[in-house]
Design a protein around this motif. Structure first.
Motif, PDB file in Angstrom:
ATOM      1  N   UNK A 138      28.684   3.255  26.863  1.00 43.87           N
ATOM      2  CA  UNK A 138      29.146   2.492  25.705  1.00 43.87           C
ATOM      3  C   UNK A 138      29.806   1.201  26.182  1.00 43.87           C
ATOM      4  N   UNK A 139      29.386   0.081  25.633  1.00 43.91           N
ATOM      5  CA  UNK A 139      29.930  -1.209  26.036  1.00 43.91           C
ATOM      6  C   UNK A 139      29.200  -1.834  27.207  1.00 43.91           C
ATOM      7  N   UNK A 140      28.350  -1.073  27.866  1.00 43.80           N
ATOM      8  CA  UNK A 140      27.579  -1.591  28.997  1.00 43.80           C
ATOM      9  C   UNK A 140      26.387  -2.388  28.489  1.00 43.80           C
ATOM     10  N   UNK A 141      26.001  -3.419  29.246  1.00 47.98           N
ATOM     11  CA  UNK A 141      24.841  -4.212  28.858  1.00 47.98           C
ATOM     12  C   UNK A 141      23.583  -3.351  28.888  1.00 47.98           C
ATOM     13  N   UNK A 142      22.671  -3.579  27.961  1.00 51.08           N
ATOM     14  CA  UNK A 142      21.422  -2.810  27.974  1.00 51.08           C
ATOM     15  C   UNK A 142      20.613  -3.078  29.237  1.00 51.08           C
ATOM     16  N   UNK A 143      19.731  -2.161  29.565  1.00 54.15           N
ATOM     17  CA  UNK A 143      18.788  -2.366  30.662  1.00 54.15           C
ATOM     18  C   UNK A 143      17.798  -3.447  30.223  1.00 54.15           C
ATOM     19  N   UNK A 144      17.622  -4.465  31.051  1.00 60.11           N
ATOM     20  CA  UNK A 144      16.730  -5.571  30.712  1.00 60.11           C
ATOM     21  C   UNK A 144      15.627  -5.679  31.759  1.00 60.11           C
ATOM     22  N   UNK A 145      14.413  -5.954  31.307  1.00 59.71           N
ATOM     23  CA  UNK A 145      13.291  -6.116  32.227  1.00 59.71           C
ATOM     24  C   UNK A 145      12.197  -6.941  31.547  1.00 59.71           C
ATOM     25  N   UNK A 146      11.297  -7.450  32.371  1.00 59.24           N
ATOM     26  CA  UNK A 146      10.162  -8.205  31.842  1.00 59.24           C
ATOM     27  C   UNK A 146       8.985  -7.251  31.666  1.00 59.24           C
ATOM     28  N   UNK A 147       8.494  -7.206  30.454  1.00 62.12           N
ATOM     29  CA  UNK A 147       7.417  -6.263  30.118  1.00 62.12           C
ATOM     30  C   UNK A 147       6.137  -6.607  30.900  1.00 62.12           C
ATOM     31  N   UNK A 148       5.611  -5.615  31.603  1.00 60.67           N
ATOM     32  CA  UNK A 148       4.388  -5.817  32.366  1.00 60.67           C
ATOM     33  C   UNK A 148       4.605  -6.282  33.790  1.00 60.67           C
ATOM     34  N   UNK A 149       5.861  -6.469  34.180  1.00 56.42           N
ATOM     35  CA  UNK A 149       6.148  -6.957  35.532  1.00 56.42           C
ATOM     36  C   UNK A 149       6.038  -5.823  36.550  1.00 56.42           C
ATOM     37  N   UNK A 150       5.451  -6.112  37.671  1.00 56.49           N
ATOM     38  CA  UNK A 150       5.380  -5.166  38.783  1.00 56.49           C
ATOM     39  C   UNK A 150       6.010  -5.795  40.018  1.00 56.49           C
ATOM     40  N   UNK A 151       6.739  -5.066  40.886  1.00 56.31           N
ATOM     41  CA  UNK A 151       7.077  -3.647  40.702  1.00 56.31           C
ATOM     42  C   UNK A 151       8.112  -3.462  39.601  1.00 56.31           C
ATOM     43  N   UNK A 152       8.252  -2.229  39.137  1.00 61.85           N
ATOM     44  CA  UNK A 152       9.200  -1.935  38.071  1.00 61.85           C
ATOM     45  C   UNK A 152      10.636  -2.107  38.536  1.00 61.85           C
TER      46      UNK A 152
END
Length: 208
Positions: A138-152
């Motif tokens: 709670x209060x932590x930033x969401x996990x963010x990533x670029x969709x389709x990017x490799x490696x995960x």
């Protein structure tokens, strides 16, 4: 002179044949409200009836006031419908051909769906059986990533990318990811999936 007078007397008004489909054959006065209401007036329309009465009673401003009030009310309802981004209840479950089980908990209605290259933000609880191995605090930033990017990146894996297709912000899904779609290096007991409880928080076409 006699012939002219005789001719004048014989030309009585109304005796000349009419080329129109005469109104004496078709009485349309009840369909259009009669002569007093004006051509095309629909006597069964309560709005027109009311505005017509107000216009006669209070002038044109009275009729315009009714239209302004209706426009205000209808405008509020339309805006409310557009502005209401409250997620809908889900409940359906599907299993894809590669073994990914997707349970729709809430259906988001806001924004775009994930596309390759978009920046995705999500909150997640990741479990193996009953054991939680990761949770967005709670209060932590969401996990963010670029969709389709490799490696995960982070906890993202092929099963998560496949499982969030079609989601919108506010949506929630439970993903039971089989070993073949799980992050590399994660050891799963035989027949036990890696479970992701996902809440989508952002779908952006890029950083601004």
């Amino acid at each position: 002179m006699v012939d002219d007078e005789t001719k004048s007397e014989s030309e009585v008004p109304g005796d000349t044949p009419s080329t129109s489909l005469g109104s004496d054959r078709y009485d349309v006065s009840k369909l259009v409200g009669g002569k007093d209401d004006g051509a095309g007036f629909n006597q069964f329309d309560p709005v027109l009836s009311t505005t017509g009465f107000l216009s006669r009673r209070f002038g044109i401003l009275g009729g315009l006031a009714v239209f302004a009030g209706l426009a205000f009310v209808e405008g509020r309802e339309i805006w409310k419908g557009l502005d209401d981004a409250t997620p809908l209840e889900g409940g359906g479950t599907i299993t894809t051909p590669d073994g990914l089980k997707i349970t729709e908990v809430l259906i988001g209605k806001s924004g775009s769906t994930p596309l390759p290259g978009y920046i995705i933000g999500l909150r997640a609880v990741v479990k193996i059986g009953d054991q939680v191995i990761y949770e967005t605090a709670v209060g932590e930033k969401p996990v963010a990533f670029k969709y389709g990017q490799r490696p995960f990146q982070n906890i993202i894996c092929e099963g998560v990318e496949e499982g969030i297709k079609g989601m919108r912000v506010g949506g929630k899904r439970v993903l039971d990811v089989p070993a073949d779609l799980a992050p590399p290096g994660v050891k799963l007991p035989p027949g036990v999936p890696l479970t992701f409880e996902i809440e989508l928080t952002e779908v952006l076409s890029g950083y601004f």
